[in-house]
Design an enzyme around this catalytic site. Structure first.
Site, PDB file in Angstrom:
ATOM      1  N   SER A  71       0.818  -1.211   0.000  1.00  0.00           N
ATOM      2  CA  SER A  71       0.000   0.000   0.000  1.00  0.00           C
ATOM      3  C   SER A  71       0.850   1.259   0.000  1.00  0.00           C
ATOM      4  CB  SER A  71      -0.908   0.021   1.233  1.00  0.00           C
ATOM      5  OG  SER A  71      -1.676  -1.158   1.311  1.00  0.00           O
TER       6      SER A  71
HETATM    7  N1  SAH Z   1       0.094  -5.234   4.248  1.00  0.00           N
HETATM    8  C1  SAH Z   1       0.714  -5.550   2.973  1.00  0.00           C
HETATM    9  C2  SAH Z   1      -0.179  -5.203   1.808  1.00  0.00           C
HETATM   10  C3  SAH Z   1      -0.694  -6.446   1.229  1.00  0.00           C
HETATM   11  S1  SAH Z   1      -1.853  -6.316  -0.097  1.00  0.00           S
HETATM   12  C4  SAH Z   1       2.064  -4.893   2.841  1.00  0.00           C
HETATM   13  O1  SAH Z   1       2.423  -4.078   3.698  1.00  0.00           O
HETATM   14  O2  SAH Z   1       2.789  -5.216   1.883  1.00  0.00           O
HETATM   15  C5  SAH Z   1      -3.098  -7.389   0.515  1.00  0.00           C
HETATM   16  C6  SAH Z   1      -2.688  -8.808   0.795  1.00  0.00           C
HETATM   17  O3  SAH Z   1      -3.834  -9.482   1.310  1.00  0.00           O
HETATM   18  C7  SAH Z   1      -2.231  -9.616  -0.419  1.00  0.00           C
HETATM   19  O4  SAH Z   1      -0.942 -10.104  -0.159  1.00  0.00           O
HETATM   20  C8  SAH Z   1      -3.250 -10.750  -0.501  1.00  0.00           C
HETATM   21  O5  SAH Z   1      -2.678 -11.979  -0.911  1.00  0.00           O
HETATM   22  C9  SAH Z   1      -3.748 -10.824   0.921  1.00  0.00           C
HETATM   23  N2  SAH Z   1      -5.043 -11.454   1.142  1.00  0.00           N
HETATM   24  C10 SAH Z   1      -6.175 -11.358   0.401  1.00  0.00           C
HETATM   25  N3  SAH Z   1      -7.164 -12.078   0.968  1.00  0.00           N
HETATM   26  C11 SAH Z   1      -6.636 -12.643   2.096  1.00  0.00           C
HETATM   27  C12 SAH Z   1      -7.148 -13.492   3.113  1.00  0.00           C
HETATM   28  N4  SAH Z   1      -8.400 -13.936   3.113  1.00  0.00           N
HETATM   29  N5  SAH Z   1      -6.316 -13.849   4.116  1.00  0.00           N
HETATM   30  C13 SAH Z   1      -5.039 -13.430   4.155  1.00  0.00           C
HETATM   31  N6  SAH Z   1      -4.501 -12.638   3.218  1.00  0.00           N
HETATM   32  C14 SAH Z   1      -5.286 -12.254   2.207  1.00  0.00           C
END
Ligand code: SAH
Length: 223
Positions: A71
């Site tokens: 993000s």
């Molecule tokens: N916090 C992260 C941003 C990740 S983007 C950072 O700092 O880089 C959102 C993430 O949520 C993705 O990696 C995606 O694979 C994950 N995601 C989506 N649905 C999910 C679920 N049900 N449980 C765990 N992770 C999930």
């Protein structure tokens, strides 16, 4: 030898990081000193893919493997500030992705638990966090819409992907007084940030914050 910006030294990155905190966070509406301090300490360039390193402190999200994104720094700071955390708190994150937000959280609270549904991302996040010495973070591969019951309840829950509604299971893992921040929307790619406060067991208050655009939350209580 090719000299590119991506070979910028640690000091260049530190200067860019300070500028990011000053211009994109403090220069907007982020006032929480612990959040500003943590955002000023975590090397975001270590959490992005090598070709994007020189963009690590841009005011934008960036691609990470598995078609996901890290993000925008402002959004990470905004969501964490909205949790109004204390040093003794324990926080659950859904969507570890690169591990960046978990690293920021780990400098603000006592314990961080983060769940990631992509096995590869979960493994890389875990390795990277360990290598950089963020040792109060635990990473698990699984469906985060079901939370992480073994360590519940949490003082804060942050969901880094957008779902159609706030999963009941996540609400039920909030401690009394605890807060959850999550992108919620009827479209898979456009949402509003919602903050849910557990006033007392079983009673929740809900506020709509700002419009956002996150990757979809895929799972039992997601899309
Ligand atoms: N916090 C992260 C941003 C990740 S983007 C950072 O700092 O880089 C959102 C993430 O949520 C993705 O990696 C995606 O694979 C994950 N995601 C989506 N649905 C999910 C679920 N049900 N449980 C765990 N992770 C999930």
């Amino acid at each position: 030898m090719e000299v590119t910006d991506s070979n910028a030294g640690d000091e260049d990155y530190a200067a860019r990081r300070r500028a990011m905190v000053r211009e994109q966070l403090a220069g907007r509406d982020i006032r929480d000193a612990a959040v500003l301090g943590a955002m000023g300490a975590v090397p975001r360039e270590q959490f992005v893919l090598e070709p994007y390193r020189r963009l690590a402190y841009d005011d934008a999200p960036l691609p990470i493997p598995a078609n996901q994104t890290i993000s925008q720094p402002y959004i990470v700071a905004y969501m964490i500030a909205a949790l109004d955390l204390r040093p003794d708190d324990r926080v659950l994150e859904v969507g570890a992705g690169s591990g960046y937000a978990a690293a920021v959280l780990s400098l603000i609270v006592r314990e961080v638990y983060t769940v990631e549904r992509h096995a590869g991302l979960a493994r890389y996040a875990q390795e990277r966090l360990a290598r950089l010495g963020y040792d109060n973070v635990q990473v698990r591969h699984g469906d985060g819409t079901l939370g992480w019951p073994e360590y519940a309840p949490y003082d804060g829950i942050i969901v880094a992907a957008g779902g159609p509604s706030v999963p009941d299971t996540l609400r039920s893992q909030l401690a009394p007084g605890g807060r959850l921040v999550m992108p919620v929307g009827r479209s898979r790619h456009r949402q509003h940030l919602v903050r849910v406060t557990c006033v007392r067991p079983g009673v929740f208050e809900e506020e709509f914050l700002v419009p956002v655009a996150f990757v979809p939350l895929i799972g039992d209580e997601g899309w």
